[in-house]
Design an enzyme around this catalytic site. Structure first.
Site, PDB file in Angstrom:
ATOM      1  N   LYS A 116       0.809  -1.221   0.000  1.00 10.12           N
ATOM      2  CA  LYS A 116       0.000   0.000   0.000  1.00 10.12           C
ATOM      3  C   LYS A 116       0.844   1.273   0.000  1.00 10.12           C
ATOM      4  O   LYS A 116       0.429   2.303  -0.530  1.00 10.12           O
ATOM      5  CB  LYS A 116      -0.955  -0.029   1.190  1.00 10.12           C
ATOM      6  CG  LYS A 116      -1.993  -1.156   1.113  1.00 10.12           C
ATOM      7  CD  LYS A 116      -2.918  -1.146   2.314  1.00 10.12           C
ATOM      8  CE  LYS A 116      -3.948  -2.264   2.225  1.00 10.12           C
ATOM      9  NZ  LYS A 116      -3.357  -3.597   2.297  1.00 10.12           N
ATOM     10  N   GLY A 164      -7.951  -7.930   3.076  1.00 13.09           N
ATOM     11  CA  GLY A 164      -8.954  -8.779   3.685  1.00 13.09           C
ATOM     12  C   GLY A 164      -9.343  -8.363   5.097  1.00 13.09           C
ATOM     13  O   GLY A 164      -9.847  -9.156   5.878  1.00 13.09           O
ATOM     14  N   GLY A 165      -9.094  -7.100   5.433  1.00 10.75           N
ATOM     15  CA  GLY A 165      -9.477  -6.619   6.753  1.00 10.75           C
ATOM     16  C   GLY A 165      -8.473  -6.909   7.848  1.00 10.75           C
ATOM     17  O   GLY A 165      -8.683  -6.554   9.008  1.00 10.75           O
ATOM     18  N   LYS A 201      -5.626   9.455   7.247  1.00 14.51           N
ATOM     19  CA  LYS A 201      -6.743  10.197   7.813  1.00 14.51           C
ATOM     20  C   LYS A 201      -8.024   9.406   7.529  1.00 14.51           C
ATOM     21  O   LYS A 201      -8.190   8.859   6.444  1.00 14.51           O
ATOM     22  CB  LYS A 201      -6.822  11.583   7.162  1.00 14.51           C
ATOM     23  CG  LYS A 201      -8.002  12.435   7.584  1.00 14.51           C
ATOM     24  CD  LYS A 201      -7.820  13.002   8.951  1.00 14.51           C
ATOM     25  CE  LYS A 201      -8.977  13.953   9.309  1.00 14.51           C
ATOM     26  NZ  LYS A 201      -8.928  14.331  10.724  1.00 14.51           N
ATOM     27  N   HIS A 208     -17.628   3.424  -0.381  1.00 11.91           N
ATOM     28  CA  HIS A 208     -16.518   2.601  -0.854  1.00 11.91           C
ATOM     29  C   HIS A 208     -16.819   2.269  -2.319  1.00 11.91           C
ATOM     30  O   HIS A 208     -17.690   1.462  -2.623  1.00 11.91           O
ATOM     31  CB  HIS A 208     -16.426   1.317  -0.020  1.00 11.91           C
ATOM     32  CG  HIS A 208     -15.270   0.439  -0.376  1.00 11.91           C
ATOM     33  ND1 HIS A 208     -14.434  -0.114   0.551  1.00 11.91           N
ATOM     34  CD2 HIS A 208     -14.803   0.016  -1.578  1.00 11.91           C
ATOM     35  CE1 HIS A 208     -13.512  -0.847  -0.045  1.00 11.91           C
ATOM     36  NE2 HIS A 208     -13.735  -0.772  -1.350  1.00 11.91           N
ATOM     37  N   ASN A 291      -6.490  -3.883  -5.964  1.00 14.16           N
ATOM     38  CA  ASN A 291      -6.503  -5.339  -5.882  1.00 14.16           C
ATOM     39  C   ASN A 291      -6.035  -5.889  -7.222  1.00 14.16           C
ATOM     40  O   ASN A 291      -6.673  -5.672  -8.248  1.00 14.16           O
ATOM     41  CB  ASN A 291      -7.900  -5.864  -5.555  1.00 14.16           C
ATOM     42  CG  ASN A 291      -8.360  -5.443  -4.167  1.00 14.16           C
ATOM     43  OD1 ASN A 291      -9.403  -4.836  -4.014  1.00 14.16           O
ATOM     44  ND2 ASN A 291      -7.576  -5.753  -3.154  1.00 14.16           N
ATOM     45  N   ARG A 293      -6.097  -8.634  -8.884  1.00 14.50           N
ATOM     46  CA  ARG A 293      -6.706  -9.940  -9.118  1.00 14.50           C
ATOM     47  C   ARG A 293      -8.168  -9.734  -9.495  1.00 14.50           C
ATOM     48  O   ARG A 293      -8.672  -8.606  -9.466  1.00 14.50           O
ATOM     49  CB  ARG A 293      -6.640 -10.783  -7.839  1.00 14.50           C
ATOM     50  CG  ARG A 293      -7.231 -10.059  -6.635  1.00 14.50           C
ATOM     51  CD  ARG A 293      -7.363 -10.913  -5.401  1.00 14.50           C
ATOM     52  NE  ARG A 293      -7.667 -10.129  -4.215  1.00 14.50           N
ATOM     53  CZ  ARG A 293      -8.859  -9.659  -3.891  1.00 14.50           C
ATOM     54  NH1 ARG A 293      -9.893  -9.865  -4.700  1.00 14.50           N
ATOM     55  NH2 ARG A 293      -9.052  -8.968  -2.775  1.00 14.50           N
TER      56      ARG A 293
END
Length: 456
Positions: A116, A164-165, A201, A208, A291, A293
């Site tokens: 990221k 994935g959180g 932030k 989303h 992502n 994929r």
């Protein structure tokens, strides 16, 4: 075109890839763990080969076993689906080294966009709006405190690697930052082997929004419109739709152009998704992550564009150029996807593995699709993700799609395990959802408290 393709995955996405390959005239090889011997993907594939015990680290994540299976069966390409090895740059590079075509971007591009922090730097260079945050990796709690003071609370701690959180914490106050940083970093280290974090932030509440892109090996990159994935529980998507009711024609063009710029900046090849947060009040959107994929929710985009994303993935990997340009892409009607999980909403959505004694999946009518790998008598193993089916509908407009989804959920009948089907029916019937009046805060802060109260 390839003659033989190995699917390095399981469940409904493996079945989805097998079906696409068969329609392209390609033979398929399924891999499976000892727990998945009777799974539908092993039955539908032309060949099936066991790659290890039930534990995913010993089977579906065992790179040597997966690559050996491809070599032994004479496969020319590997489709990783989503999850498991799909965003593992090392695996993609190993495929190249063994002269196996990895159906996805190169390992080098994955490293740029999968991390990221690297992705953020690339987006700034490409003039794609990013969320205010740390300039690079944050390794200590003291560094985190400095950054948070600079950008202001609330902040979001995120693992540099993975998704994935995992490794994500929202921090409202300075007093909570140190403990949140340490727990998130440890979680990220355990999940991804990398405890590095970065800080953003909080743009909350927000929409989303993600944009599907396709790029071939000739430099052609297009987007296929957006999906609204704002209905989430614990950072996990629950329901997705396309197009988003929060986006008009002008904003759609802006966010689509930004997604294409993002993909072009790294010479992206194959299917990918650029994820944004949209501040509805200001109309400003911010890059969140990419992502590298195919996504779980790709079918809603397929319904509104008529583009078979999985087939295009295979064609691109085989060296074919995109058959359409951006001007050929038009969003028609409205599509919604509900994820059906073997989980118990009454017990904090605890997984509910077990044997399916009876199963009826909804069918009939135009614009209804069910992607699944379960069948009557199938035993859901406890080792993997709890998603067992995706119901996807397409209507002339959003209200038509909502009514079709309600009809489909009403028909769904699964006995032997507890599922979230009734929860999804209540969600799709909620007046806020029907009106399109929701954001990333809605499910956790408005819907779930009332749902749990009603269940008492």
């Amino acid at each position: 075109m390839f003659k033989k393709l190995l699917i390095a995955n399981r469940g409904e996405i493996a079945v989805r890839i097998i079906r696409a390959a068969r329609e392209l005239g390609i033979s398929t090889v399924a891999i499976y763990s000892e727990a998945d011997k009777e799974s539908l993907h092993t039955i539908l594939a032309d060949e099936a080969i066991c790659v290890g015990p039930a534990k995913s680290t010993d089977s579906y994540l065992n790179m040597s076993a997966v690559l050996s299976a491809a070599i032994v069966t004479g496969s020319e390409a590997i489709h990783p689906g989503f999850g498991f090895l799909s965003e593992n740059s090392k695996f993609a590079t190993m495929c190249e080294e063994m002269h196996l075509k990895f159906i996805g971007p190169s390992g080098a591009v994955m490293d740029k966009m999968g991390d990221k922090i690297n992705a953020r730097a690339e987006m700034i260079k490409a003039n794609v709006p990013v969320i205010p945050g740390s300039d690079g990796e944050v390794m200590t709690a003291d560094e985190a405190l400095e950054v948070a003071e600079k950008i202001g609370y609330p902040v979001m701690l995120k693992a540099s690697a993975g998704g994935g959180g995992k490794g994500i914490r929202k921090v409202e106050r300075r007093e909570d930052l140190v403990s949140a940083f340490e727990s998130a970093s440890q979680e990220a280290l355990a999940a991804f082997g990398n405890g590095a974090m970065y800080i953003e932030k909080v743009i909350y509440p927000a929409r989303h929004i993600e944009v599907q892109i396709l790029g071939d090996s000739y430099g052609n990159i297009i987007h296929l419109g957006e999906r609204d994935c704002s209905l989430q529980r614990n950072n996990q998507k629950v329901l997705e739709e396309s197009p988003s009711v929060a986006i008009g024609t002008t904003l759609r063009q802006k966010i689509g152009d930004a997604a294409v710029r993002a993909a072009k900046a790294v010479n992206y090849e194959n299917a990918g998704t650029i994820e944004f947060l949209l501040d509805e009040a200001s109309g400003q959107f911010y890059f969140m992550e990419m992502n590298t994929r195919v996504q779980v929710e790709h079918p809603v985009t397929e319904f509104v564009t008529g583009v078979d994303i999985v087939k295009e993935q295979i064609r691109i990997a085989a060296g074919q150029a995109l058959p359409v340009t951006q001007d050929d892409i038009h969003l028609t009607g409205h599509a919604i996807e509900c994820r059906i999980n073997a989980e118990n909403p009454a017990f904090n959505f605890a997984p509910s593995p077990g044997k399916i004694s009876n199963l009826y999946l909804p069918s009939g009518g135009v614009g209804l699709r069910v992607d699944s790998a379960v069948y009557p008598g199938y035993t859901i193993p406890p080792y993997y993700d709890s998603m067992i089916a995706k119901i996807i509908v397409h209507g002339e407009n959003r209200f038509d799609a909502l009514m079709k989804m309600q009809r489909a959920l009403y028909e769904l009948d699964i006995d032997g395990v507890v599922t979230n089907a009734d929860f999804q029916m209540d969600l799709i019937s909620d007046q806020h959802v029907i009106a399109g009046d929701y954001d990333t805060s809605f499910l956790m802060e408005t819907f779930l408290p009332q749902y749990q109260k009603d269940a008492e």
